[in-house]
Write a protein that holds these residues in place. Structure first.
Motif, mmCIF file in Angstrom:
data_model
loop_
_atom_site.group_PDB
_atom_site.id
_atom_site.type_symbol
_atom_site.label_atom_id
_atom_site.label_comp_id
_atom_site.label_asym_id
_atom_site.label_seq_id
_atom_site.Cartn_x
_atom_site.Cartn_y
_atom_site.Cartn_z
ATOM 1 N N GLY A 158 -14.626 -5.251 -1.463
ATOM 2 C CA GLY A 158 -13.395 -5.730 -1.690
ATOM 3 C C GLY A 158 -12.296 -4.522 -2.115
ATOM 4 O O GLY A 158 -11.323 -4.840 -2.699
ATOM 5 N N LYS A 159 -12.572 -3.406 -1.950
ATOM 6 C CA LYS A 159 -11.995 -2.125 -2.219
ATOM 7 C C LYS A 159 -10.449 -2.145 -1.435
ATOM 8 O O LYS A 159 -9.397 -2.276 -2.353
ATOM 9 N N THR A 160 -10.461 -2.290 -0.342
ATOM 10 C CA THR A 160 -9.233 -2.474 0.404
ATOM 11 C C THR A 160 -8.462 -3.713 0.020
ATOM 12 O O THR A 160 -7.307 -3.621 -0.172
ATOM 13 N N TYR A 161 -9.301 -4.905 -0.208
ATOM 14 C CA TYR A 161 -8.495 -6.179 -0.566
ATOM 15 C C TYR A 161 -7.803 -5.907 -1.918
ATOM 16 O O TYR A 161 -6.684 -6.360 -2.015
ATOM 17 N N THR A 162 -8.548 -5.377 -2.817
ATOM 18 C CA THR A 162 -7.763 -5.067 -4.092
ATOM 19 C C THR A 162 -6.393 -4.131 -3.861
ATOM 20 O O THR A 162 -5.486 -4.354 -4.437
ATOM 21 N N MET A 163 -6.745 -2.894 -3.201
ATOM 22 C CA MET A 163 -5.675 -1.945 -3.087
ATOM 23 C C MET A 163 -4.606 -2.386 -2.171
ATOM 24 O O MET A 163 -3.273 -2.706 -2.352
ATOM 25 N N GLU A 164 -4.903 -3.072 -0.896
ATOM 26 C CA GLU A 164 -3.900 -3.434 0.007
ATOM 27 C C GLU A 164 -3.869 -4.901 -0.087
ATOM 28 O O GLU A 164 -2.532 -5.347 0.076
ATOM 29 N N GLY A 165 -4.690 -5.750 -0.121
ATOM 30 C CA GLY A 165 -4.672 -7.301 0.048
ATOM 31 C C GLY A 165 -4.245 -7.824 1.405
ATOM 32 O O GLY A 165 -4.477 -7.070 2.279
ATOM 33 N N THR A 166 -3.861 -8.949 1.265
ATOM 34 C CA THR A 166 -3.518 -9.535 2.451
ATOM 35 C C THR A 166 -2.084 -9.872 2.453
ATOM 36 O O THR A 166 -1.385 -9.917 1.495
ATOM 37 N N THR A 167 -1.500 -10.668 3.689
ATOM 38 C CA THR A 167 -0.075 -10.962 3.495
ATOM 39 C C THR A 167 -0.078 -11.951 2.367
ATOM 40 O O THR A 167 1.155 -12.092 1.574
ATOM 41 N N GLU A 168 -0.899 -12.985 2.113
ATOM 42 C CA GLU A 168 -0.718 -14.156 1.226
ATOM 43 C C GLU A 168 -1.085 -13.439 -0.134
ATOM 44 O O GLU A 168 -0.544 -14.147 -0.903
ATOM 45 N N SER A 169 -2.012 -12.581 -0.043
ATOM 46 C CA SER A 169 -2.027 -12.151 -1.467
ATOM 47 C C SER A 169 -2.115 -10.601 -1.589
ATOM 48 O O SER A 169 -3.157 -9.949 -1.265
ATOM 49 N N PRO A 170 -1.058 -10.287 -1.646
ATOM 50 C CA PRO A 170 -0.715 -8.605 -1.679
ATOM 51 C C PRO A 170 -1.497 -7.960 -2.932
ATOM 52 O O PRO A 170 -1.543 -8.490 -3.939
ATOM 53 N N GLY A 171 -1.988 -6.917 -2.638
ATOM 54 C CA GLY A 171 -2.839 -6.085 -3.297
ATOM 55 C C GLY A 171 -1.979 -5.202 -4.287
ATOM 56 O O GLY A 171 -0.684 -5.272 -4.605
ATOM 57 N N ILE A 172 -2.740 -4.227 -4.865
ATOM 58 C CA ILE A 172 -2.099 -3.361 -5.784
ATOM 59 C C ILE A 172 -0.794 -2.400 -5.125
ATOM 60 O O ILE A 172 0.285 -2.384 -5.944
ATOM 61 N N ILE A 173 -1.059 -1.888 -3.899
ATOM 62 C CA ILE A 173 -0.224 -0.797 -3.365
ATOM 63 C C ILE A 173 1.314 -1.662 -2.950
ATOM 64 O O ILE A 173 2.366 -1.203 -3.409
ATOM 65 N N PRO A 174 1.273 -2.860 -2.230
ATOM 66 C CA PRO A 174 2.368 -3.366 -2.006
ATOM 67 C C PRO A 174 3.322 -3.969 -3.453
ATOM 68 O O PRO A 174 4.395 -3.829 -3.517
ATOM 69 N N ARG A 175 2.530 -4.327 -4.230
ATOM 70 C CA ARG A 175 3.166 -4.616 -5.702
ATOM 71 C C ARG A 175 3.635 -3.636 -6.379
ATOM 72 O O ARG A 175 4.588 -3.556 -6.937
ATOM 73 N N VAL A 176 2.721 -2.522 -6.472
ATOM 74 C CA VAL A 176 3.558 -1.141 -7.006
ATOM 75 C C VAL A 176 4.760 -0.778 -6.407
ATOM 76 O O VAL A 176 5.663 -0.385 -6.866
ATOM 77 N N LEU A 177 4.986 -0.881 -4.886
ATOM 78 C CA LEU A 177 5.920 -0.273 -4.291
ATOM 79 C C LEU A 177 7.349 -1.382 -4.621
ATOM 80 O O LEU A 177 8.315 -0.799 -4.737
ATOM 81 N N GLN A 178 6.875 -2.522 -4.897
ATOM 82 C CA GLN A 178 7.914 -3.389 -4.963
ATOM 83 C C GLN A 178 8.346 -3.124 -6.528
ATOM 84 O O GLN A 178 9.656 -2.976 -6.690
ATOM 85 N N GLU A 179 7.586 -2.956 -7.208
ATOM 86 C CA GLU A 179 7.788 -2.939 -8.927
ATOM 87 C C GLU A 179 8.394 -1.576 -8.970
ATOM 88 O O GLU A 179 9.269 -1.376 -10.358
ATOM 89 N N LEU A 180 8.321 -0.618 -8.379
ATOM 90 C CA LEU A 180 8.793 0.741 -8.609
ATOM 91 C C LEU A 180 10.289 0.632 -8.497
ATOM 92 O O LEU A 180 11.067 1.277 -9.428
ATOM 93 N N PHE A 181 10.848 -0.076 -7.500
ATOM 94 C CA PHE A 181 12.026 0.026 -7.274
ATOM 95 C C PHE A 181 12.779 -1.083 -8.335
ATOM 96 O O PHE A 181 13.892 -0.804 -8.729
ATOM 97 N N HIS A 182 11.963 -2.031 -8.863
ATOM 98 C CA HIS A 182 12.470 -2.954 -9.691
ATOM 99 C C HIS A 182 12.624 -2.117 -10.998
ATOM 100 O O HIS A 182 13.798 -2.257 -11.589
#
Ligand SMILES: Nc1ncnc2c1ncn2[C@@H]1O[C@H](COP(=O)(O)OP(=O)(O)OP(=O)(O)O)[C@@H](O)[C@H]1O
Length: 633
Positions: free
Chosen positions: A180-204
């Motif tokens: 589940g490394k990729t699952y944790t880092m990337e996740g899925t469309t329904e359950s986004p992982g660290i990278i998409p969340r980081v990208l979103q939170e950066l701008f916020h």
């Protein structure tokens, strides 16, 4: 404190000794004075010009007071933000600069294997039972099988803030293939992982920080068979982005900062663009089928976000920090994967570099003078984000299955080594309690500082709104312009167009403007200094990153020139209809990215290549404090 719009009064002395009070809001009904005055007998006025001059003076004073008020509020905000940063940094130092978490993958519905579970989670421990023996492994945090992506991200957020505050940060996902490394880092469309969340939170998070402005850029690379591949490198003759088989060179400067020669760096101005580029790079990553995972990652995939922070306190210079998010290749023994040929080589290379990573962490633990960074490309690339002052988070992933127990134990042993990299890790219960107490105190301080900042930001917003309204009123009353029909503002003529005002023409205009404008419109020494340091900074930056910075600086220059310009006044009028604060939201606007939208302009540069995306509708996303009118002159 300043007075709100509703409380604004304009007091006008009348000839009959009375004072005319105008209790209506300045911004909402600017003509009300004129209406009331027109009801009085004009012969009652001592001198209309005197009254007007007095009114003008008062308005000017009010504007100056508001500017002063905003300035002191900003100073308060800065000092509170500094307190918050200090508290956060202390918390992270106490918690440990290298923290190790573990995540246990749930049983998958598609998996036909036996579901006897040899491992169990007890608080921050994982207990492994096998053949009558029992082993315990302690972690900073354990995510059990039911843990969701939000739970993981909650632990990542503090170090993301730390990256925005200027520290290098490295988040590593370690573990056997299919855990589940990729699952944790990337996740899925329904359950986004660290990278998409980081990208979103950066701008916020960066949009909340009005004491500084930020730019971000993304780079992606892969450590494949012991060499580096640029995942965002464009192929000159193709519209498709595929990684060329190249081996990039790693350079370390005198300050120990690592730079990768020729690595593509793309400026990302909002979440949509960031995701678009991330997906581009991700698709190029080397994967292949193994016995254990259908799309097994055959390399280490490294995503770097470079954070450029420009603050008033930094004197126009950018503070740069790196945020690495690393999805490591699977750590399993090679026989198990059934790998042969190329896949076997890939597995060997992954294991070698993982072992080098372990050695580096072990050397850091012992605080040895020599840390063997040079033993692998992975550790060379991450050198400045693993050691001193950096924050490292390693997520060790394990399988819940009994047949994976050997791999699970290997992963835990690796993690134990990494965890022990922190001195005083094995603390007594008493020390642990004291530590927890200190962390709670600091968290309280951080919360107070954050709340204080929030309160001040609200006050600044109100004051800025009032300031804008007063300035508009001033322009309307004392600097009348022709009808907007005469100088129509079409949607195309946005502020961005104003930014392209040639610098050569500024000097003459500026002299003219400063001689005729009221005091509050004159540039202060500080604002002029800021402008020139920003200019210097731009010239010291890579060419392709200049476009953004140039537009922000030129905005200052051109707006100042054009404040007395009729078109700019008309622009001010039209902008009256929308809130100026809504502009910050455009940072995460819904810009659609595709190959035609983003035209990479890879410039020949000695260090890294930078692709500046050419947005057809460039948006001005300057932080509020940069838009003070006094700054614009
Ligand atoms: N916490 C989880 N919840 C639900 N599904 C998960 C979880 N962790 C992993 N999975 C699923 O398990 C499968 C394997 O996960 P993943 O590809 O992330 O493993 P990996 O460790 O990255 O493997 P590799 O090293 O081969 O790339 C995927 O289908 C993924 O969706």
């Amino acid at each position: 404190m300043f007075v709100s719009t509703e409380e604004e009064h304009i007091s006008l002395p009348l000839a009959n000794g009375k004072v005319l009070e105008n209790s209506s809001p300045i911004g909402s009904n600017p003509d009300s004075n004129e209406d009331e005055l027109s009801q009085e007998n004009p012969s009652n006025f001592m001198d209309v010009n005197v009254v007007q001059e007095d009114e003008k003076f008062q308005l000017e004073q009010r504007i100056l007071n508001l500017e002063g008020e905003i300035g002191s509020l900003r100073n308060k905000e800065r000092s509170l933000d500094e307190k918050r940063r200090e508290a956060l940094n202390k918390i992270l130092d106490i918690k440990g600069c290298i923290r190790v978490f573990s995540r246990v993958r749930p049983f998958l519905p598609t998996d036909k294997r036996r579901t006897h579970q040899p491992i169990s989670v007890e608080s921050e421990k994982i207990v492994v039972r096998s053949g009558g023996s029992r082993k315990e492994f302690e972690f900073d945090k354990v995510f059990h099988q039911e843990a969701i992506q939000e739970d993981v991200f909650a632990e990542v957020e503090p170090i993301l803030r730390s990256a925005i505050d200027g520290h290098n940060v490295c988040i590593l996902a370690y573990g056997q293939t299919g855990t589940g490394k990729t699952y944790t880092m990337e996740g899925t469309t329904e359950s986004p992982g660290i990278i998409p969340r980081v990208l979103q939170e950066l701008f916020h998070l960066s949009s909340l920080d009005s004491s500084a402005s930020f730019t971000f850029s993304i780079s992606m690379l892969e450590v494949y068979l012991g060499s580096l591949r640029d995942l965002l490198a464009p192929r000159p003759s193709s519209r498709t982005y595929t990684a060329p088989r190249c081996n990039l060179n790693i350079q370390t400067d005198s300050k120990g900062s690592v730079e990768i020669d020729g690595l593509t760096e793309v400026e990302i101005s909002n979440f949509t663009k960031a995701t678009w580029w991330y997906n581009k790079g991700r698709r190029v990553r080397s994967t292949s089928w193994t016995n254990v995972n259908e799309t097994s990652s055959r390399s280490h995939c490294l995503t770097r976000i470079s954070i450029y922070r420009y603050g008033d306190a930094l004197g126009g210079k950018a503070e740069v920090s790196k945020l690495w998010m690393v999805d490591l290749g699977g750590s399993e023994r090679l026989l198990k994967t059934g790998a042969i040929g190329q896949t076997l080589d890939e597995g060997r290379a992954i294991n070698l570099s993982l072992s080098a990573l372990g050695d580096v962490i072990a050397a850091l633990r012992r605080k040895r003078g020599h840390v063997p960074y040079r033993n692998s490309k992975l550790t060379q690339v991450l050198k400045d984000s693993l050691g001193d002052k950096s924050k490292v988070l390693m997520l060790v992933h394990v399988s819940p299955y009994e047949e994976d127990l050997g791999e699970t134990t290997c992963s835990f042993t690796f993690a134990k080594r990494a965890r022990a990299a922190e001195c005083n890790r094995e603390l007594s219960q008493e020390s642990k309690k004291l530590r927890e107490k200190r962390i709670s105190e600091l968290e309280e301080q951080m919360k107070e500082a954050e709340e204080g900042c929030q309160e001040i930001r609200t006050q600044i917003q109100k004051a800025e709104f009032l300031l804008t309204e007063n300035k508009k009123l001033f322009v309307k009353k004392y600097e009348p312009i022709e009808d907007e029909e005469t100088f129509p503002i079409t949607p195309k003529e946005n502020i961005a167009e104003i930014t392209v005002t040639p610098r050569n023409s500024e000097k003459g205009l500026k002299t003219k403007v400063t001689s005729s404008v009221p005091r509050f419109m004159s540039a202060t020494v500080a604002s002029r200094q800021r402008e020139s340091t920003a200019e210097r900074e731009i010239h010291s930056r890579p060419k392709s990153l200049r476009s953004w910075a140039r537009s922000s600086t030129q905005l200052s220059g051109s707006q100042s020139n054009s404040f007395s310009d009729r078109r700019f006044k008309a622009q001010l009028r039209t902008s009256n209809k929308r809130s100026r604060y809504s502009e910050t939201n455009t940072i995460a606007g819904d810009i659609k990215c595709d190959d035609s939208d983003i035209k990479p302009s890879v410039l020949p540069q000695p260090q890294s290549k930078t692709i500046a995306s050419s947005d057809p509708k460039p948006r001005v996303t300057l932080p509020h404090h940069r838009r003070r009118m006094s700054d614009l002159l």
